[in-house]
Design a protein around this motif. Structure first.
Motif, PDB file in Angstrom:
ATOM      1  N   TYR A 189       0.990  -1.130  -0.264  1.00  0.00           N
ATOM      2  CA  TYR A 189      -0.283  -0.244   0.066  1.00  0.00           C
ATOM      3  C   TYR A 189       0.795   0.846   0.206  1.00  0.00           C
ATOM      4  CZ  TYR A 189      -4.037  -3.522   1.372  1.00  0.00           C
ATOM      5  OH  TYR A 189      -4.994  -3.916   0.498  1.00  0.00           O
ATOM      6  N   ARG A 190       0.348   2.634  -1.273  1.00  0.00           N
ATOM      7  CA  ARG A 190       1.100   3.496  -0.773  1.00  0.00           C
ATOM      8  C   ARG A 190       0.362   4.779  -0.090  1.00  0.00           C
ATOM      9  NH1 ARG A 190       0.726   4.006  -7.119  1.00  0.00           N
ATOM     10  NH2 ARG A 190       2.478   1.499  -7.762  1.00  0.00           N
ATOM     11  N   LYS A 191      -0.553   4.396   1.137  1.00  0.00           N
ATOM     12  CA  LYS A 191      -1.209   5.118   1.817  1.00  0.00           C
ATOM     13  C   LYS A 191      -2.483   4.403   2.494  1.00  0.00           C
ATOM     14  CE  LYS A 191      -5.233   6.542  -0.660  1.00  0.00           C
ATOM     15  NZ  LYS A 191      -5.919   7.440  -1.630  1.00  0.00           N
ATOM     16  N   ALA A 192      -2.217   4.979   3.863  1.00  0.00           N
ATOM     17  CA  ALA A 192      -3.274   4.457   4.654  1.00  0.00           C
ATOM     18  C   ALA A 192      -4.043   4.163   4.170  1.00  0.00           C
ATOM     19  CB  ALA A 192      -3.494   5.173   5.680  1.00  0.00           C
ATOM     20  N   THR A 193      -4.499   2.433   4.419  1.00  0.00           N
ATOM     21  CA  THR A 193      -6.203   2.241   3.775  1.00  0.00           C
ATOM     22  C   THR A 193      -6.552   0.972   4.089  1.00  0.00           C
ATOM     23  OG1 THR A 193      -4.965   1.778   1.071  1.00  0.00           O
ATOM     24  CG2 THR A 193      -7.232   0.587   1.639  1.00  0.00           C
ATOM     25  N   THR A 194      -8.161   1.433   4.616  1.00  0.00           N
ATOM     26  CA  THR A 194      -9.016   0.376   5.747  1.00  0.00           C
ATOM     27  C   THR A 194      -9.791  -0.487   3.834  1.00  0.00           C
ATOM     28  OG1 THR A 194      -9.229   2.098   7.203  1.00  0.00           O
ATOM     29  CG2 THR A 194     -11.305   0.216   6.698  1.00  0.00           C
ATOM     30  N   ARG A 195     -10.113  -2.018   4.464  1.00  0.00           N
ATOM     31  CA  ARG A 195     -10.473  -2.809   3.645  1.00  0.00           C
ATOM     32  C   ARG A 195     -10.855  -3.415   4.064  1.00  0.00           C
ATOM     33  NH1 ARG A 195      -6.510  -6.213   0.197  1.00  0.00           N
ATOM     34  NH2 ARG A 195      -8.240  -7.566  -0.262  1.00  0.00           N
ATOM     35  N   ALA A 196     -12.572  -3.884   3.637  1.00  0.00           N
ATOM     36  CA  ALA A 196     -13.276  -4.657   4.326  1.00  0.00           C
ATOM     37  C   ALA A 196     -12.961  -6.439   4.666  1.00  0.00           C
ATOM     38  CB  ALA A 196     -14.742  -5.176   3.842  1.00  0.00           C
ATOM     39  N   VAL A 197     -13.386  -6.805   6.027  1.00  0.00           N
ATOM     40  CA  VAL A 197     -12.618  -8.381   5.732  1.00  0.00           C
ATOM     41  C   VAL A 197     -13.370  -9.524   5.522  1.00  0.00           C
ATOM     42  CG1 VAL A 197     -12.497  -9.993   7.708  1.00  0.00           C
ATOM     43  CG2 VAL A 197     -11.914  -8.028   7.988  1.00  0.00           C
ATOM     44  N   GLN A 198     -12.802 -10.099   3.776  1.00  0.00           N
ATOM     45  CA  GLN A 198     -13.425 -10.928   3.030  1.00  0.00           C
ATOM     46  C   GLN A 198     -13.738 -12.325   3.279  1.00  0.00           C
ATOM     47  OE1 GLN A 198     -10.778 -10.137   0.499  1.00  0.00           O
ATOM     48  NE2 GLN A 198     -12.194  -9.153  -1.074  1.00  0.00           N
ATOM     49  N   ARG A 199     -12.432 -12.926   4.810  1.00  0.00           N
ATOM     50  CA  ARG A 199     -12.576 -14.155   5.486  1.00  0.00           C
ATOM     51  C   ARG A 199     -12.387 -13.779   7.213  1.00  0.00           C
ATOM     52  NH1 ARG A 199      -9.127 -17.264   1.981  1.00  0.00           N
ATOM     53  NH2 ARG A 199      -9.967 -16.702   1.234  1.00  0.00           N
ATOM     54  N   ILE A 200     -12.567 -15.060   7.904  1.00  0.00           N
ATOM     55  CA  ILE A 200     -12.595 -15.284   9.357  1.00  0.00           C
ATOM     56  C   ILE A 200     -12.424 -16.737   9.766  1.00  0.00           C
ATOM     57  CG2 ILE A 200     -13.548 -15.054  11.373  1.00  0.00           C
ATOM     58  CD1 ILE A 200     -15.851 -13.140  10.493  1.00  0.00           C
ATOM     59  N   ARG A 201     -10.733 -16.474  10.139  1.00  0.00           N
ATOM     60  CA  ARG A 201     -10.427 -17.498  10.401  1.00  0.00           C
ATOM     61  C   ARG A 201     -10.993 -18.585  11.608  1.00  0.00           C
ATOM     62  NH1 ARG A 201      -5.971 -16.142   8.971  1.00  0.00           N
ATOM     63  NH2 ARG A 201      -5.105 -15.778  10.937  1.00  0.00           N
ATOM     64  N   HIS A 202     -11.491 -19.240  11.438  1.00  0.00           N
ATOM     65  CA  HIS A 202     -11.766 -19.838  12.880  1.00  0.00           C
ATOM     66  C   HIS A 202     -11.143 -21.038  13.475  1.00  0.00           C
ATOM     67  CE1 HIS A 202     -15.627 -18.054  13.400  1.00  0.00           C
ATOM     68  NE2 HIS A 202     -15.694 -18.310  12.121  1.00  0.00           N
ATOM     69  N   LEU A 203     -10.892 -21.278  14.894  1.00  0.00           N
ATOM     70  CA  LEU A 203     -10.292 -22.389  14.913  1.00  0.00           C
ATOM     71  C   LEU A 203     -11.135 -23.048  15.641  1.00  0.00           C
ATOM     72  CD1 LEU A 203      -8.603 -20.982  18.401  1.00  0.00           C
ATOM     73  CD2 LEU A 203      -7.448 -21.116  15.895  1.00  0.00           C
ATOM     74  N   TRP A 204     -11.083 -24.611  15.387  1.00  0.00           N
ATOM     75  CA  TRP A 204     -12.250 -26.290  15.803  1.00  0.00           C
ATOM     76  C   TRP A 204     -11.773 -27.090  16.863  1.00  0.00           C
ATOM     77  CZ3 TRP A 204     -15.770 -25.061  12.178  1.00  0.00           C
ATOM     78  CH2 TRP A 204     -14.740 -23.840  10.651  1.00  0.00           C
ATOM     79  N   TRP A 205     -12.897 -27.846  17.126  1.00  0.00           N
ATOM     80  CA  TRP A 205     -12.872 -28.068  18.162  1.00  0.00           C
ATOM     81  C   TRP A 205     -12.528 -29.969  17.297  1.00  0.00           C
ATOM     82  CZ3 TRP A 205     -13.472 -27.022  23.268  1.00  0.00           C
ATOM     83  CH2 TRP A 205     -13.673 -26.683  23.192  1.00  0.00           C
ATOM     84  N   GLN A 206     -11.386 -31.173  18.373  1.00  0.00           N
ATOM     85  CA  GLN A 206     -10.559 -31.464  17.752  1.00  0.00           C
ATOM     86  C   GLN A 206     -11.888 -32.611  18.284  1.00  0.00           C
ATOM     87  OE1 GLN A 206      -8.094 -31.129  14.890  1.00  0.00           O
ATOM     88  NE2 GLN A 206      -8.979 -29.492  15.445  1.00  0.00           N
ATOM     89  N   ASP A 207     -12.247 -32.439  19.248  1.00  0.00           N
ATOM     90  CA  ASP A 207     -12.354 -34.366  19.705  1.00  0.00           C
ATOM     91  C   ASP A 207     -13.527 -33.621  20.499  1.00  0.00           C
ATOM     92  OD1 ASP A 207     -11.533 -33.097  21.752  1.00  0.00           O
ATOM     93  OD2 ASP A 207     -10.243 -34.308  22.389  1.00  0.00           O
ATOM     94  N   GLY A 208     -14.120 -34.841  20.982  1.00  0.00           N
ATOM     95  CA  GLY A 208     -15.437 -34.202  21.787  1.00  0.00           C
ATOM     96  C   GLY A 208     -17.015 -33.745  21.043  1.00  0.00           C
ATOM     97  N   PRO A 209     -18.364 -33.898  22.063  1.00  0.00           N
ATOM     98  CA  PRO A 209     -19.074 -33.808  21.254  1.00  0.00           C
ATOM     99  C   PRO A 209     -19.295 -32.634  19.851  1.00  0.00           C
ATOM    100  CG  PRO A 209     -19.826 -33.148  23.334  1.00  0.00           C
ATOM    101  CD  PRO A 209     -18.006 -33.881  23.256  1.00  0.00           C
TER     102      PRO A 209
END
Length: 85
Positions: free
Chosen positions: A7-27
């Motif tokens: 980027y050449r100047k300060a910029t604000t962009r919309a978030v396109q993807r959220i990275r979740h954490l996942w349960w590995q075991d259990g119900p």
């Protein structure tokens, strides 16, 4: 090799993807720690400063998943201490 675009100047962009954490075991295995469905809430836009790398996709970690992971790890540590005592 091409130089990465920045980027050449300060910029604000919309978030396109959220990275979740996942349960590995259990119900809840395979479900997001936060329990929210993908894109159930609109995340705040990301701010980039001059010289920051320009990503193809703006992706951020889920803050709710991160908080749940901290609480879960603390709970596991408390259980281990109680079992050792």
């Amino acid at each position: 090799m091409n130089k990465p675009e920045v980027y050449r100047k300060a910029t604000t962009r919309a978030v396109q993807r959220i990275r979740h954490l996942w349960w590995q075991d259990g119900p809840d295995a395979g479900k997001a720690l936060c329990g929210t469905r993908p894109h159930e809430y609109d995340p705040a836009p990301s701010r980039f400063l001059p010289g920051d790398f320009k990503p193809d996709v703006v992706e951020v970690p889920c803050p709710i998943c991160a908080a749940v992971a901290v609480v879960y790890e603390a709970e596991l540590a408390m259980r281990r201490r109680e079992q050792d005592a």
